[in-house]
Design an enzyme around this catalytic site. Sequence first.
Site, mmCIF file in Angstrom:
data_model
loop_
_atom_site.group_PDB
_atom_site.id
_atom_site.type_symbol
_atom_site.label_atom_id
_atom_site.label_comp_id
_atom_site.label_asym_id
_atom_site.label_seq_id
_atom_site.Cartn_x
_atom_site.Cartn_y
_atom_site.Cartn_z
ATOM 1 N N ARG A 14 0.805 -1.220 0.000
ATOM 2 C CA ARG A 14 0.000 0.000 0.000
ATOM 3 C C ARG A 14 0.840 1.273 0.000
ATOM 4 N NH1 ARG A 14 -4.269 0.374 3.305
ATOM 5 N NH2 ARG A 14 -3.881 2.571 3.587
ATOM 6 N N ASP A 64 -5.996 -3.851 5.422
ATOM 7 C CA ASP A 64 -4.947 -4.876 5.430
ATOM 8 C C ASP A 64 -4.915 -5.555 6.790
ATOM 9 O OD1 ASP A 64 -3.723 -3.133 7.100
ATOM 10 O OD2 ASP A 64 -2.034 -2.698 5.791
ATOM 11 N N ASP A 109 5.403 -0.318 14.851
ATOM 12 C CA ASP A 109 6.163 -1.401 14.207
ATOM 13 C C ASP A 109 7.034 -2.177 15.204
ATOM 14 O OD1 ASP A 109 5.004 -0.466 11.943
ATOM 15 O OD2 ASP A 109 6.834 0.095 10.902
HETATM 16 C C1 UD1 Z 1 3.784 4.162 8.012
HETATM 17 C C2 UD1 Z 1 4.727 2.983 7.936
HETATM 18 C C3 UD1 Z 1 4.285 1.863 8.857
HETATM 19 C C4 UD1 Z 1 4.087 2.387 10.274
HETATM 20 C C5 UD1 Z 1 3.179 3.620 10.270
HETATM 21 C C6 UD1 Z 1 3.052 4.291 11.622
HETATM 22 C C7 UD1 Z 1 5.545 3.058 5.663
HETATM 23 C C8 UD1 Z 1 5.608 2.395 4.347
HETATM 24 N N1 UD1 Z 1 4.772 2.496 6.588
HETATM 25 O O1 UD1 Z 1 2.506 3.711 7.546
HETATM 26 O O2 UD1 Z 1 5.287 0.860 8.839
HETATM 27 O O3 UD1 Z 1 3.505 1.379 11.061
HETATM 28 O O4 UD1 Z 1 3.702 4.609 9.363
HETATM 29 O O5 UD1 Z 1 4.295 4.614 12.135
HETATM 30 O O6 UD1 Z 1 6.209 4.043 5.889
HETATM 31 N N2 UD1 Z 1 -4.705 7.546 8.989
HETATM 32 C C9 UD1 Z 1 -5.961 8.038 8.674
HETATM 33 N N3 UD1 Z 1 -6.109 8.706 7.487
HETATM 34 C C10 UD1 Z 1 -5.068 8.902 6.613
HETATM 35 C C11 UD1 Z 1 -3.810 8.374 6.958
HETATM 36 C C12 UD1 Z 1 -3.650 7.702 8.151
HETATM 37 O O7 UD1 Z 1 -6.913 7.886 9.417
HETATM 38 O O8 UD1 Z 1 -5.276 9.527 5.566
HETATM 39 C C13 UD1 Z 1 -4.514 6.829 10.272
HETATM 40 C C14 UD1 Z 1 -4.153 5.360 10.069
HETATM 41 O O9 UD1 Z 1 -5.298 4.562 9.878
HETATM 42 C C15 UD1 Z 1 -3.441 5.058 11.366
HETATM 43 C C16 UD1 Z 1 -2.705 6.371 11.665
HETATM 44 O O10 UD1 Z 1 -3.393 7.369 10.922
HETATM 45 O O11 UD1 Z 1 -4.370 4.820 12.384
HETATM 46 C C17 UD1 Z 1 -1.249 6.366 11.311
HETATM 47 O O12 UD1 Z 1 -1.065 5.980 9.975
HETATM 48 P P1 UD1 Z 1 0.153 6.506 9.081
HETATM 49 O O13 UD1 Z 1 1.117 7.255 9.933
HETATM 50 O O14 UD1 Z 1 -0.398 7.204 7.896
HETATM 51 O O15 UD1 Z 1 0.841 5.155 8.622
HETATM 52 P P2 UD1 Z 1 1.381 4.785 7.184
HETATM 53 O O16 UD1 Z 1 2.016 5.966 6.538
HETATM 54 O O17 UD1 Z 1 0.324 4.062 6.430
#
Ligand code: UD1
Length: 425
Positions: free
Chosen positions: A93, A117, A305
């Site tokens: 993703r 996921d 993580d």
């Molecule tokens: C990245 C990391 C992942 C890590 C995570 C948090 C990568 C490829 N992956 O994932 O390994 O576990 O950061 O440190 O770098 N959220 C929303 N709306 C959005 C975006 C996020 O609600 O538009 C929420 C998510 O559902 C989650 C939280 O925000 O609850 C944090 O997510 P995010 O920091 O965006 O994680 P990733 O970037 O997907």
Amino acid sequence: MDQIVVRPGPPLEGTVRVGGAKNAALKLMAATLLAEGDYRLRNVPAITDVETMGEVLMCMGLDVTRIAPDELAIHRGPDCGVEAPYELVERMRASIVVLGPLLGRVGRARVAMPGGDDFGSRPIDMHLAGLEQLGATIEVRHGYIEAWTDGLLGCRITLDFPSVGATENLLLAAVLAKGTTVIDNAAREPEIADLAVFLNRMGATIHGAGTSTIEIEGVTELRPADHMVIPDRVEAATFLAAVALARGEITLEGARADHMGMFIQKMTDMGVWITPTSSGLWASAQGRPRSVDVATLPYPGIATDYKPFLVAVLSVADGVAIVTENLFAGRFKYVSELIRMGANIRTEGHHAVVRGVARLSGAPVRASDIRAGAAMVLAGLNAEGETVVADAFHIDRGYDDLPAKLRQLGADVTREGPTQRASAP
Ligand code: UD1
């Protein structure tokens, strides 16, 4: 058959090198969409997620070649496709991070909408809302995000939550926007600071990356650059947890204490001795770990993580610990596998109560994602008898041959079936 077999061994001993950070490398690769020319990325881990991001870029017409075990050459020509297909986004993703640079540079993007996921539902509303604020029009049709713009315009964006992916997508879009963009409540992870260093080297003007407020002065053009990826703090944490479980004394070459301060503090509280050295970290664990409570938080808090490793250590620690997940509601799936190994863990919503047992017992278990899979391997180091971790391909997404690195430390860990080593792109 695609499994890792772990048998109890002597206490760990020796030195292992920590590879480049997966979560930095993937975003740096996406940044090459922003300017025509030739790039060299060093310290890029040979993992399947990097291979997948290479495929995403190749789909768009870029050349991606691994010219050394840890080095990528990327060529971006004058033309560039704008589509990230479902087949690749579904596999990884993080592919959605191409949205920002495509909009900034080409003005158009067609990226498959990622589904949920293994961590549960994972919305990308903040990515899309921020890009709209910058002047993109976005529609989701037939499972694809269709986005276009006549030119992005800098603005002030306040994120509801410091999302790593949203901060990166917006940063990658804003570098070529007209005027100034400010991202408030930005994520502060070291991987974001690394991306900003690379973008500034490409000619961008970014201030404050690594803090909660990032200011980006848009420029009209960027140029290619070379870069050395920062070390993977999550891989380093994996080995620190390994020594807590198997005991012994290890040196982690390349690990950076300043990127994992809270994790080191937790491990220290659990009874592991950790000292920075001139080239990394030295760690020693001699007795049974002590239980401590853990709550995940955005950086600089304890990363989500790290949590599967911590839960694996706590499952054999002396005492009772409460573990709270504040990022991904579904991120306790591996607990049922640890229970099959004799752990005493009870989950309730975002919380887990972990009552340490004296020793785990080896069992067949399944890797449900990268870090959960690694945690199963770690748990096997402590368990009596044989632990067989199935679906090991999940682990290959984020580790360059984890069994080989653990064997380097004297552990009895073998791979059965094809290792999906990332030889290409
Ligand atoms: C990245 C990391 C992942 C890590 C995570 C948090 C990568 C490829 N992956 O994932 O390994 O576990 O950061 O440190 O770098 N959220 C929303 N709306 C959005 C975006 C996020 O609600 O538009 C929420 C998510 O559902 C989650 C939280 O925000 O609850 C944090 O997510 P995010 O920091 O965006 O994680 P990733 O970037 O997907």
